[in-house]
Design an enzyme around this catalytic site. Structure first.
Site, short mmCIF file in Angstrom:
data_model
loop_
_atom_site.label_atom_id
_atom_site.label_comp_id
_atom_site.label_asym_id
_atom_site.label_seq_id
_atom_site.Cartn_x
_atom_site.Cartn_y
_atom_site.Cartn_z
N GLY A 156 9.20 4.28 6.10
CA GLY A 156 8.09 3.43 6.55
C GLY A 156 7.82 3.47 8.04
O GLY A 156 6.68 3.34 8.47
N GLU A 157 8.87 3.61 8.84
CA GLU A 157 8.68 3.41 10.27
C GLU A 157 8.93 4.63 11.13
O GLU A 157 8.40 4.73 12.24
CB GLU A 157 9.56 2.23 10.73
CG GLU A 157 9.08 0.93 10.12
CD GLU A 157 10.02 -0.22 10.35
OE1 GLU A 157 9.78 -1.00 11.28
OE2 GLU A 157 11.01 -0.36 9.60
N GLY B 214 0.79 -1.22 0.00
CA GLY B 214 0.00 0.00 0.00
C GLY B 214 0.83 1.27 0.00
O GLY B 214 0.29 2.37 0.01
N ARG C 193 16.66 11.75 0.52
CA ARG C 193 15.96 12.21 -0.68
C ARG C 193 14.55 11.64 -0.73
O ARG C 193 14.33 10.47 -0.44
CB ARG C 193 16.71 11.78 -1.94
CG ARG C 193 16.13 12.40 -3.20
CD ARG C 193 16.62 11.76 -4.48
NE ARG C 193 18.06 11.82 -4.64
CZ ARG C 193 18.75 12.90 -5.02
NH1 ARG C 193 18.12 14.01 -5.27
NH2 ARG C 193 20.05 12.85 -5.14
N LYS D 53 4.16 12.62 -2.46
CA LYS D 53 2.82 12.25 -1.99
C LYS D 53 2.87 10.95 -1.18
O LYS D 53 2.38 10.89 -0.06
CB LYS D 53 1.87 12.08 -3.17
CG LYS D 53 0.45 11.71 -2.75
CD LYS D 53 -0.43 11.39 -3.94
CE LYS D 53 -0.93 12.68 -4.59
NZ LYS D 53 -1.88 12.41 -5.68
MO1 MOS Z 1 8.30 -3.70 9.67
S1 MOS Z 1 7.83 -3.86 11.65
O1 MOS Z 1 9.88 -4.20 9.61
O2 MOS Z 1 7.13 -4.29 8.64
#
Ligand code: MOS
Length: 727
Positions: A693-694, A469, A618, A623
């Protein structure tokens, strides 16, 4: 660069919004059957009898498979850091192979039927008798039995500099605090699901996974077939967050059931079954002790944590990770302890370690700021560092926290606040603001790709990476377009299939940078080949060069797909990666600003404003990157204010396995979130990319807790911050 950085729509957006995208449970095969798991109702012991006759008699039931009649399955491999596949078997249990029960909820049977209704009805009729043995399931009661976490190079036990305890005793100002966080469960919108089909000794699996390659190697191992006989497809995954990185029982049992019945099997976990068979985030008990001089210079930083794993496995959470890199304390002690319980193994969940670790650390920094009568941003600036605080030598590949504090403070209007708790009131609402630092390490994995430029000018990038996603294909198309100097629309990206070149896991925030490194390398090779061709035959445009040379396409291959080739690829990747980790601290950083309104009478807390500023190197797509960070913040609001798995301390049974009783933020709980980034390339990462991501979830818990303190004068050190804790 013309395409990189643009806020382009996701290339897969259309098929998802129109429903044309097929998820793991939406694939039809002739003769398809439906499977439902039966779960153990004890936390430890043996099955002494299984009554399946009633279930078998339900019309439409094809098979009731238990340890008494299941085909053989190889045990889970011993975890080895040099083969990550092995560490991602969700548990060490060999499902349906013995009468042993290791956790409340362990699958003890699977019913396969012509319809899902028949399978559900029959599953409810399976009855088991048990011999119960003593189990330990109560985390709080077991706290005193915590032991140091086993050490390994990827998940260190801790770090130490100087004598932090002595420095704490000697400090002019000192705080010694205890924070606790509850267990949390994964609630991706798409339920974990598998469609498994055997054709002789070949297995095809459609699975909601974020680690296609590990799934393939793991399934091959468990079912004793060559790796090349297994194909895992996951072009669309409806959220994962770490819950779909390990291989949980549902996937393995679906393939086992398909083998046992010689029928295609679809197994969709119910929401309750996700709670019973997919690990969640560990609870934690954390101690943060800070010593400082009167000017706010840290002389001691202690951060220790206790977490739990299952006796049957689960990862070690790096709870003190941020505490080892954020502040220039003279003395540092970081330590990870753990307890092994008779519960389902824990799992990675978005920013495992940092998400809960930054709650404690960044709350404590705020508490120290109040103790010193100093602005919390000023306190952080006084302890900002240019070298890694623990070894004093390693440099940051890239660190611009000072600018982030300034930028965020400006956007949020931080300095308009009066620091006094309970100093702002709007009618019945007490209003407060809080700030916290965000931190997540930047890692990479080896990746194979092919890039092909065809005579019609189109480009095909092939790589078995994962899409849950976040816009992976869009980002890689942007990267390839710029690397080859072609329009974005000319690039097509194939992903989500283990028949493609080996991709990374979409885990640890590694995917974009890891794939980009190989895409850029392949594009360079394509350009070199074009140059050579042009030298022989002439031509300016790509199309012209290929036409004159009479070649249909130019292709570059990075990596090898043979078993040995993959092992060689990893072996070449690892030393460079480890050397880099010894020289550089690479990380995404950010600063979270929160405003809360707390009802003075009822304690109801509403988050009313949010500003997050981030340094993720970078930015490839403005979006999708902003969406990743915003999504992380929303999940952080869940961690801060809502999420809590209730485990029955008598028997280890999860008591709230549904979205009716396990609360996550809904739209009404989420204010407009202002996200911005510096967009400054990290010189030590491919294309300057640091994962997004995190980092977004880190710091959120503390920003909320700090704002709640500012609003109410009440310091909550125990997540989630629910209204009962404010009365
Ligand atoms: Mo992540 S917790 O490495 O999907």
């Amino acid at each position: 660069m013309t395409t990189i950085g643009q806020p382009l729509d996701r290339v897969d957006g259309g098929v998802k919004t129109t429903g044309a995208a097929k998820f793991a449970a939406e694939h039809f095969y002739p003769g398809l059957t439906h499977a439902v798991l039966v779960h153990a109702t004890i936390s430890r012991g043996r099955i002494t009898a299984l009554h399946t006759a009633e279930a078998s008699a339900v019309p439409g039931v094809v098979a009731v498979i238990t340890h008494l009649n299941a085909p053989a399955l190889q045990p889970a491999p011993k975890p080895s850091m040099f083969n990550l596949t092995t560490t991602f078997s969700g548990t060490s249990v060999n499902y349906l192979q013995s009468d042993e029960v290791h956790w409340e909820g362990q699958p003890i049977a699977v019913v396969v039927a012509e319809t899902s209704a028949a399978a559900r009805e029959a599953a409810a009729l399976v009855r088991a008798e048990y011999m119960v043995t003593k189990s330990v399931v109560d985390f709080e009661a077991a706290e005193k039995d915590a032991r140091p976490q086993p050490n390994d190079s990827f998940f260190p036990r801790g770090a130490e500099k100087g004598d932090a305890e002595a420095a704490l005793k000697a400090a002019a100002v000192a705080l010694d605090l205890r924070y606790t966080t509850p267990p949390q469960n994964h609630n991706a919108l798409e339920l974990h699901a598998t469609t498994a089909v055997w054709d002789g000794d070949r297995l095809t699996v459609h699975d909601a996974t974020q680690t296609i390659d590990w799934f393939r190697t793991h399934l091959a191992l468990r079912f004793s077939v060559p790796m090349t006989n297994v194909r895992v497809l996951a072009p669309f995954v409806g959220g994962a967050f770490g819950g779909k990185s390990a291989i949980w029982p549902g996937t393995i049992i679906a393939a086992l059931a398909a083998r046992a019945t010689s029928r295609p099997v679809r197994l969709v976990l119910s929401r309750e079954a996700v709670y019973r068979t997919v690990g969640g985030r560990t609870p934690s008990v954390q101690r943060v002790a800070l010593g400082a001089d009167r000017d706010g210079k840290l002389t001691s930083l202690v951060h220790t944590s206790i977490i739990r794993t299952g006796r049957i496995g689960g990862p070690f959470e790096q709870v003190t990770s941020a505490s080892q890199h954020l502040y220039a304390a003279d003395n540092i002690l970081a330590r990870h302890d753990l307890i092994r319980l008779d519960l389902l193994a824990n799992a990675f969940m978005r920013a495992p370690g940092e998400a809960i670790g930054t709650f404690a650390l960044e709350s404590a920094i705020d508490e120290l700021a109040y103790e010193l009568g100093m602005d919390p941003i000023e306190l952080r600036l006084r302890n900002e560092t240019s070298v890694d605080p623990v070894d004093g030598k390693k440099k940051f590949s890239h660190r611009r926290l000072r600018e982030l504090y300034a930028l965020g403070a400006e956007r949020f209007g931080w300095h308009e606040r009066s620091p006094e708790p309970r100093s702002r009131r709007e009618g019945r609402w007490l209003v407060g603001t809080g700030v916290a630092t965000a931190f997540h390490p930047a890692l990479m994995m080896p990746v194979n790709v092919t890039v092909r430029l065809s005579a019609d000018g189109s480009v095909l990038v092939r790589c078995g990476f994962n899409e849950m996603g976040m816009g992976g294909a869009t980002a890689q198309a942007q990267i390839a377009a710029d690397a080859l100097g072609v329009p974005f629309d000319a690039v097509r990206v194939e992903y989500g299939d283990s028949d493609l070149p080996m991709g990374p896991a979409a885990a640890g925030s590694v995917q974009t940078a890891s794939v980009a490194a190989s895409v850029v390398q392949a594009c360079e090779e394509v350009k070199q080949t074009l140059k050579t061709l042009a030298g022989k035959t002439g031509g300016v445009s790509n199309e012209e060069i290929l036409r004159r040379s009479k070649v249909p396409h130019v292709e570059a291959v990075v990596g090898s797909e043979t078993r040995l080739g993959r092992i060689g690829g990893r072996a070449r990747f690892l030393p460079g990666f480890l050397l880099g980790a010894q020289r550089w601290v690479k990380a995404a950083t950010g600063v979270q600003f929160c405003e809360v309104k707390v009802d003075a009478e009822t304690g109801e807390t509403r988050v009313s404003r949010w500003v997050g500023v981030f340094d993720i190197g970078r930015v490839i797509n403005a979006k999708t990157a902003a969406s990743q960070l915003r999504g992380g913040i929303v999940m952080g609001l869940g961690l801060a204010m809502a999420e809590e798995t209730l485990v029955d301390p008598r028997n280890g049974r999860i008591m709230n396995p549904s979205l009716a009783e396990y609360h996550v933020p809904v739209h009404a709980d989420v204010p407009p979130i202002d996200v911005s980034f510096l967009d400054d390339p990290d010189p030590k990462m491919p294309l300057g990319i640091v994962g997004a991501g995190e980092v977004g979830i880190t710091g959120v818990g503390a920003a909320v807790a700090n704002a709640v303190y500012h609003a109410t004068g009440k310091r909550v050190r125990d997540l989630p911050i629910t209204l009962d804790k404010l009365l």
